[in-house]
Design an enzyme around this catalytic site. Structure first.
Site, PDB file in Angstrom:
ATOM      1  N   ASN A   9       0.214  -9.170  -1.316  1.00  0.00           N
ATOM      2  CA  ASN A   9       0.677  -7.815  -0.984  1.00  0.00           C
ATOM      3  C   ASN A   9      -0.480  -6.828  -1.186  1.00  0.00           C
ATOM      4  OD1 ASN A   9       1.698  -5.148  -1.489  1.00  0.00           O
ATOM      5  ND2 ASN A   9       3.740  -6.013  -1.579  1.00  0.00           N
ATOM      6  N   ASP A  11      -0.374  -3.488  -0.699  1.00  0.00           N
ATOM      7  CA  ASP A  11       0.060  -2.084  -0.859  1.00  0.00           C
ATOM      8  C   ASP A  11      -0.860  -1.282  -1.767  1.00  0.00           C
ATOM      9  OD1 ASP A  11       2.274  -2.832   0.592  1.00  0.00           O
ATOM     10  OD2 ASP A  11       3.688  -2.681  -1.076  1.00  0.00           O
ATOM     11  N   HIS A  12      -1.277  -1.921  -2.868  1.00  0.00           N
ATOM     12  CA  HIS A  12      -1.986  -1.125  -3.872  1.00  0.00           C
ATOM     13  C   HIS A  12      -3.470  -0.929  -3.574  1.00  0.00           C
ATOM     14  CE1 HIS A  12       1.668  -0.458  -5.824  1.00  0.00           C
ATOM     15  NE2 HIS A  12       1.908  -1.759  -5.917  1.00  0.00           N
ATOM     16  N   ARG A  20      -7.372   9.533  -2.578  1.00  0.00           N
ATOM     17  CA  ARG A  20      -8.311  10.502  -2.000  1.00  0.00           C
ATOM     18  C   ARG A  20      -8.045  10.768  -0.519  1.00  0.00           C
ATOM     19  NH1 ARG A  20     -12.931  11.464  -5.445  1.00  0.00           N
ATOM     20  NH2 ARG A  20     -11.883  11.625  -7.430  1.00  0.00           N
ATOM     21  N   HIS A  45       4.321  -3.219   2.501  1.00  0.00           N
ATOM     22  CA  HIS A  45       5.589  -2.489   2.460  1.00  0.00           C
ATOM     23  C   HIS A  45       5.374  -1.105   3.058  1.00  0.00           C
ATOM     24  CE1 HIS A  45       9.181  -1.088  -0.289  1.00  0.00           C
ATOM     25  NE2 HIS A  45       9.330  -0.718   0.955  1.00  0.00           N
ATOM     26  N   ARG A  47       6.738   2.146   3.362  1.00  0.00           N
ATOM     27  CA  ARG A  47       7.811   2.934   2.742  1.00  0.00           C
ATOM     28  C   ARG A  47       8.133   4.161   3.562  1.00  0.00           C
ATOM     29  NH1 ARG A  47       9.621   2.948  -2.436  1.00  0.00           N
ATOM     30  NH2 ARG A  47       9.084   1.114  -3.628  1.00  0.00           N
ATOM     31  N   ARG A  51       3.857   6.364   0.954  1.00  0.00           N
ATOM     32  CA  ARG A  51       3.019   6.684  -0.212  1.00  0.00           C
ATOM     33  C   ARG A  51       1.764   5.815  -0.292  1.00  0.00           C
ATOM     34  NH1 ARG A  51       6.818   4.537  -5.094  1.00  0.00           N
ATOM     35  NH2 ARG A  51       8.320   5.891  -4.036  1.00  0.00           N
ATOM     36  N   HIS A  52       1.823   4.612   0.308  1.00  0.00           N
ATOM     37  CA  HIS A  52       0.600   3.786   0.292  1.00  0.00           C
ATOM     38  C   HIS A  52       0.280   3.279   1.705  1.00  0.00           C
ATOM     39  CE1 HIS A  52       3.754   0.848  -0.430  1.00  0.00           C
ATOM     40  NE2 HIS A  52       3.790   1.018  -1.741  1.00  0.00           N
ATOM     41  N   GLU A  71       7.468  -5.769   4.658  1.00  0.00           N
ATOM     42  CA  GLU A  71       8.544  -5.401   3.731  1.00  0.00           C
ATOM     43  C   GLU A  71       9.048  -4.034   4.123  1.00  0.00           C
ATOM     44  OE1 GLU A  71       7.988  -4.836  -0.494  1.00  0.00           O
ATOM     45  OE2 GLU A  71       7.193  -6.857  -0.524  1.00  0.00           O
ATOM     46  N   THR A 101       8.262   1.383  -8.013  1.00  0.00           N
ATOM     47  CA  THR A 101       8.206   0.183  -7.185  1.00  0.00           C
ATOM     48  C   THR A 101       9.642  -0.284  -6.978  1.00  0.00           C
ATOM     49  OG1 THR A 101       7.334  -2.069  -7.012  1.00  0.00           O
ATOM     50  CG2 THR A 101       7.868  -1.310  -9.218  1.00  0.00           C
ATOM     51  N   THR A 102       9.840  -1.301  -6.122  1.00  0.00           N
ATOM     52  CA  THR A 102      11.191  -1.803  -5.880  1.00  0.00           C
ATOM     53  C   THR A 102      11.816  -2.205  -7.219  1.00  0.00           C
ATOM     54  OG1 THR A 102      10.220  -2.719  -3.882  1.00  0.00           O
ATOM     55  CG2 THR A 102      12.472  -3.370  -4.383  1.00  0.00           C
ATOM     56  N   GLU A 152      14.286 -13.934  -0.531  1.00  0.00           N
ATOM     57  CA  GLU A 152      13.230 -13.754  -1.521  1.00  0.00           C
ATOM     58  C   GLU A 152      13.916 -13.380  -2.823  1.00  0.00           C
ATOM     59  OE1 GLU A 152       9.655 -11.477  -0.715  1.00  0.00           O
ATOM     60  OE2 GLU A 152       9.445 -11.037  -2.863  1.00  0.00           O
ATOM     61  N   HIS A 192       7.811 -10.368  -7.302  1.00  0.00           N
ATOM     62  CA  HIS A 192       7.924  -9.090  -8.011  1.00  0.00           C
ATOM     63  C   HIS A 192       7.537  -9.243  -9.481  1.00  0.00           C
ATOM     64  CE1 HIS A 192       9.010  -5.012  -9.012  1.00  0.00           C
ATOM     65  NE2 HIS A 192       8.830  -4.813  -7.723  1.00  0.00           N
ATOM     66  N   GLY A 193       6.456  -8.570  -9.804  1.00  0.00           N
ATOM     67  CA  GLY A 193       5.997  -8.549 -11.193  1.00  0.00           C
ATOM     68  C   GLY A 193       5.292  -9.817 -11.647  1.00  0.00           C
ATOM     69  N   GLY A 214       1.384  -8.913  -5.523  1.00  0.00           N
ATOM     70  CA  GLY A 214       0.500  -7.812  -5.163  1.00  0.00           C
ATOM     71  C   GLY A 214      -0.239  -7.202  -6.338  1.00  0.00           C
TER      72      GLY A 214
HETATM   73  N1  PXP Z   1       8.261  -8.878  -3.255  1.00  0.00           N
HETATM   74  C1  PXP Z   1       8.900  -7.711  -2.992  1.00  0.00           C
HETATM   75  C2  PXP Z   1      10.162  -7.767  -2.200  1.00  0.00           C
HETATM   76  C3  PXP Z   1       8.377  -6.465  -3.424  1.00  0.00           C
HETATM   77  O1  PXP Z   1       9.037  -5.326  -3.155  1.00  0.00           O
HETATM   78  C4  PXP Z   1       7.147  -6.463  -4.108  1.00  0.00           C
HETATM   79  C5  PXP Z   1       6.547  -5.152  -4.504  1.00  0.00           C
HETATM   80  O2  PXP Z   1       6.151  -4.449  -3.373  1.00  0.00           O
HETATM   81  C6  PXP Z   1       6.523  -7.690  -4.350  1.00  0.00           C
HETATM   82  C7  PXP Z   1       7.094  -8.879  -3.928  1.00  0.00           C
HETATM   83  C8  PXP Z   1       5.219  -7.768  -5.063  1.00  0.00           C
HETATM   84  O3  PXP Z   1       5.412  -7.308  -6.369  1.00  0.00           O
HETATM   85  P1  PXP Z   1       4.145  -7.084  -7.281  1.00  0.00           P
HETATM   86  O4  PXP Z   1       3.314  -6.017  -6.635  1.00  0.00           O
HETATM   87  O5  PXP Z   1       4.745  -6.658  -8.586  1.00  0.00           O
HETATM   88  O6  PXP Z   1       3.426  -8.394  -7.355  1.00  0.00           O
END
Ligand code: PXP
Length: 245
Positions: A9, A11-12, A20, A45, A47, A51-52, A71, A101-102, A152, A192-193, A214
């Site tokens: 992922n 996103d970050h 910036r 993702h 959104r 935001r990202h 996503e 986050t989600t 998922e 997630h996490g 991510g």
């Molecule tokens: N899966 C889903 C459905 C998510 O919403 C996210 C966060 O965007 C992730 C996986 C990845 O989570 P993390 O960034 O905490 O690894």
């Protein structure tokens, strides 16, 4: 069962860029490097508040990466975007503006009718759809009622568990949910996490096909570069699977 796949992922990477509002670091470059390091797919993702990840990122990712998992929330606007870009997979998540986050899985049971209506254009376009749900049997059964084939599982509560016993309980819930998914003929991803310290016990569950990760990879990439961070995560996932054979 084969080796687990990694979806990275990005996103970050975009979060840092948006700090910036410029063009660097570029999530597309990160995605291509992650792919080069062995990532099976790229997750982004889009959104509602942008935001990202921005719309342009999705256009470029859809054109350039081998396999994009988009996503998104089940809104009319996002479903239109998905039909336009035709990602390899759409993973539907709940979305709240205030959240960092989600925060949890979808309440499929409560939203069955609206999800059926909103997701119909994706079904019509034959775009594979996964639902992000907590490891909760009711939600999995509701996803089956909706005709979904991929789940998922939300590993958020497992990842956030502060004590060994809580983590063990959450891992057990994930395990039970995987068993139910397989009984129902569903394919299972998870995420997630997850990070370099907590991923192995989940990755030992042989039926989980793909891990979407991510934040921990992007955080590690700051120090070692994204290719090394991705390779390290893939090595961990693979070693977990080999240990459990
Ligand atoms: N899966 C889903 C459905 C998510 O919403 C996210 C966060 O965007 C992730 C996986 C990845 O989570 P993390 O960034 O905490 O690894």
């Amino acid at each position: 069962m084969g080796l687990p796949r990694l979806g990275v992922n990005v996103d970050h990477i975009a979060t840092v860029r948006q700090a910036r509002q410029g063009i660097r670091p570029d999530p597309i470059e990160a995605a291509l490097q992650a792919q080069r390091a062995g990532a099976h797919g790229i997750v982004a993702h889009l959104r509602e508040d942008r935001r990202h990840i921005q719309d342009r990122d999705i256009t470029l990712l859809a054109a350039k990466v081998r396999r994009l998992d988009l996503e998104m929330a089940a809104t009319v606007e996002m479903v239109q975007r998905a039909v336009q870009h035709r990602p390899a997979l759409v993973t539907v998540v709940p979305e709240r503006r205030q959240e960092l986050t989600t925060e949890s899985g979808l309440n499929v049971q409560k939203q069955l009718r609206i999800l059926r209506r909103r997701l119909q254009p994706l079904f019509n376009a034959r775009i594979p759809v996964a639902l992000f749900v907590d490891p909760d049997p009711e939600q999995i059964r509701a996803a089956v009622d909706l005709g979904i084939e991929i789940i998922e599982l939300n590993t958020g509560r497992y990842s956030e568990a502060k004590t060994q016993s809580k983590r063990k309980r959450e891992l057990h819930r994930i395990h039970q949910a995987v068993v139910l998914c397989k009984e129902k003929g569903l394919r299972v991803n998870a995420g997630h996490g997850l990070d370099y310290d907590n991923v192995v016990p989940v990755a030992r569950i042989p039926e989980i096909e793909e891990f979407n990760i991510g934040f921990s990879i992007v955080s590690r990439a700051v120090f070692v570069g994204i290719q090394t961070a991705v390779r390290e995560m893939i090595d961990l996932l693979h070693s977990a699977r080999k240990l459990s054979l």
